[in-house]
Enzyme design. Structure first.
Site, PDB file in Angstrom:
ATOM      1  N   HIS A 205      48.817  35.356  42.181  1.00  8.17           N
ATOM      2  CA  HIS A 205      48.968  36.770  43.438  1.00  8.17           C
ATOM      3  C   HIS A 205      48.023  35.644  43.928  1.00  8.17           C
ATOM      4  CE1 HIS A 205      45.137  35.667  40.670  1.00  8.17           C
ATOM      5  NE2 HIS A 205      44.310  36.349  41.816  1.00  8.17           N
TER       6      HIS A 205
HETATM    7  N1  UDP Z   1      44.358  39.635  33.338  1.00 13.89           N
HETATM    8  C1  UDP Z   1      44.853  40.668  32.129  1.00 13.89           C
HETATM    9  N2  UDP Z   1      46.175  41.189  32.112  1.00 13.89           N
HETATM   10  C2  UDP Z   1      46.614  40.896  33.392  1.00 13.89           C
HETATM   11  C3  UDP Z   1      46.797  40.112  34.187  1.00 13.89           C
HETATM   12  C4  UDP Z   1      45.029  38.648  34.139  1.00 13.89           C
HETATM   13  O1  UDP Z   1      43.470  41.033  31.579  1.00 13.89           O
HETATM   14  O2  UDP Z   1      48.202  41.599  32.751  1.00 13.89           O
HETATM   15  C5  UDP Z   1      43.201  38.471  33.284  1.00 13.89           C
HETATM   16  C6  UDP Z   1      43.582  37.680  33.004  1.00 13.89           C
HETATM   17  O3  UDP Z   1      43.237  37.209  31.694  1.00 13.89           O
HETATM   18  C7  UDP Z   1      41.994  37.044  33.175  1.00 13.89           C
HETATM   19  C8  UDP Z   1      41.784  37.968  34.383  1.00 13.89           C
HETATM   20  O4  UDP Z   1      42.334  38.626  34.184  1.00 13.89           O
HETATM   21  O5  UDP Z   1      40.884  36.713  32.118  1.00 13.89           O
HETATM   22  C9  UDP Z   1      42.316  37.358  35.784  1.00 13.89           C
HETATM   23  O6  UDP Z   1      42.487  37.865  36.681  1.00 13.89           O
HETATM   24  P1  UDP Z   1      42.918  37.536  38.122  1.00 13.89           P
HETATM   25  O7  UDP Z   1      44.307  36.619  37.896  1.00 13.89           O
HETATM   26  O8  UDP Z   1      43.333  38.941  38.556  1.00 13.89           O
HETATM   27  O9  UDP Z   1      41.938  36.606  38.649  1.00 13.89           O
HETATM   28  P2  UDP Z   1      41.505  35.376  39.085  1.00 13.89           P
HETATM   29  O10 UDP Z   1      41.296  34.808  37.106  1.00 13.89           O
HETATM   30  O11 UDP Z   1      42.312  34.372  39.980  1.00 13.89           O
HETATM   31  O12 UDP Z   1      40.476  35.694  39.916  1.00 13.89           O
END
Ligand code: UDP
Length: 367
Positions: A205
């Site tokens: 993303h």
């Molecule tokens: N996650 C989730 N469902 C999804 C995709 C991600 O529950 O379909 C969870 C993932 O396990 C992690 C968090 O969302 O705990 C990560 O979010 P994201 O990738 O949006 O943000 P980042 O961590 O890059 O800030």
């Protein structure tokens, strides 16, 4: 009684806020949960409240979609008067999203102490909006909680006084440990017809990966080559979905695109996967916590512990590097993680203990 406002706006925020809310309340600290509405739909927001047992937000700012400027302005316009009226002891922000930075600025503007959880992480990649959000939050905070040792070096280099900073570990691991047994009992694999260690999980993303058509097309082709050998489950972030559609990217029978899933479903998918391919910060940490090999599709990480002691390898977006790491993943020749004692599932308790004993004097100046 101490009163702490907890601000959350986006998917990874909800996962971080859940153990903090529970730990603060268990110490008799009153919490007011404020949802900015940055992520507002059922799949990116509501399901996390259900899965993690987070109480309904007391306040919903309802800021909705928009660019960073519009969202920042709406959050500050709504939050500053609320904080001035309610005068909590502190406003706690987590992570590195737009709501984190806007909340931190609103706190100081309203004369309320700001607490930043996940302080001091730096990617030194200024194309990431998150990098600026992290710095804004850290430089507005009176109390900073770091998840890994390198954060202390970054904060010290930026002349943030060390007495404001506490190395406490990672609240993402608290949520992970709490939800693992629930995920283990989930029927997610059966519903998707998957079996243990026969598939990979893909998430993407970051704007630098999906907004540049050349980068994304090249990455997409590489993902197809991976999927020829290991079927992939791909919960697709809304931003990525719209890029796939607008670029007209071809599908692959073994890249299974599904809507974003809830937290329990996600941990169920991750814990049984053979490997993870991701540009998500949270997933790098969960891969370490679950001991699953992780190909990090980025040029760097702000979470070096996941590489140095964990299961993650930085592979960027070049086909050669991804395939080299993927070959090793498939052959079973992956590194073995060494545990980090502060990622023990008890970080929120340490944070709550420190907040409980902190005296928040009336704020007379910026922190
Ligand atoms: N996650 C989730 N469902 C999804 C995709 C991600 O529950 O379909 C969870 C993932 O396990 C992690 C968090 O969302 O705990 C990560 O979010 P994201 O990738 O949006 O943000 P980042 O961590 O890059 O800030």
């Amino acid at each position: 009684m101490k009163d702490v406002f907890l601000l959350a706006g986006a998917r990874p925020n909800f996962i971080k806020i859940a153990p903090l809310d529970a730990a603060l309340r268990s110490r008799g600290i009153s919490t007011t949960l404020v949802h900015t509405g940055q992520h507002y739909d059922a799949k990116m927001s509501d399901v996390f409240f259900r899965d993690l047992g987070i109480p309904e937000p007391h306040v919903h700012l309802g800021i909705g979609p928009g660019d960073r400027h519009a969202q920042t302005k709406r959050i500050m316009d709504a939050l500053v008067p609320l904080l001035r009226e309610r005068k909590p002891d502190a406003l706690l922000v987590v992570g590195d999203v737009t709501s984190t930075a806007a909340g931190a600025m609103a706190g100081v503007a309203a004369g309320v102490h700001v607490i930043h959880v996940e302080a001091g992480l730096r990617s030194f990649n200024w194309r990431m909006p998150e990098e600026l959000n992290r710095m804004i939050a850290d430089h507005h905070a009176s109390l900073l909680f770091a998840s890994e040792p390198v954060a202390l070096e970054h904060l010290s280099a930026e002349r943030i006084p060390s007495e404001k900073v506490h190395l406490v570990g990672n609240v993402m691991i608290d949520s992970l440990r709490r939800i693992e047994p629930v995920a283990a009992a989930s029927d997610m694999l059966a519903r998707l017809g998957l079996s243990e260690k026969t598939y990979g999980v893909l998430t993407l993303h970051r704007p630098e990966n999906v907004d540049d058509p050349v980068v994304f097309r090249n990455l997409w082709e590489t993902i197809h080559i991976v999927a020829d050998r290991l079927p992939l489950v791909f919960p697709v972030h809304p931003r990525t979905k719209s890029r796939i559609e607008s670029l007209g990217l071809a599908s692959h029978a073994d890249v299974r695109m599904i809507d974003p899933v809830g937290y329990v479903e996600m941990i169920a998918l991750l814990r049984s996967a053979k490997g993870i391919l991701t540009d998500s910060g949270g997933l790098q940490e969960e891969a370490y916590g679950l001991n699953i090999p992780c190909l990090t599709l980025r040029g760097e990480t702000e979470r070096p512990l996941t590489v140095e002691q964990g299961t993650s390898e930085i592979v960027g977006t070049s086909r050669d590097r991804i395939m080299d790491a993927f070959d090793r993943l498939m052959s079973g020749a992956w590194k073995t993680p060494t545990p980090y004692e502060l990622w023990d599932g008890h970080t929120a308790e340490r944070i709550a203990d420190i907040i409980e004993r902190t005296v928040f004097p009336p704020m007379t100046d910026t922190p």
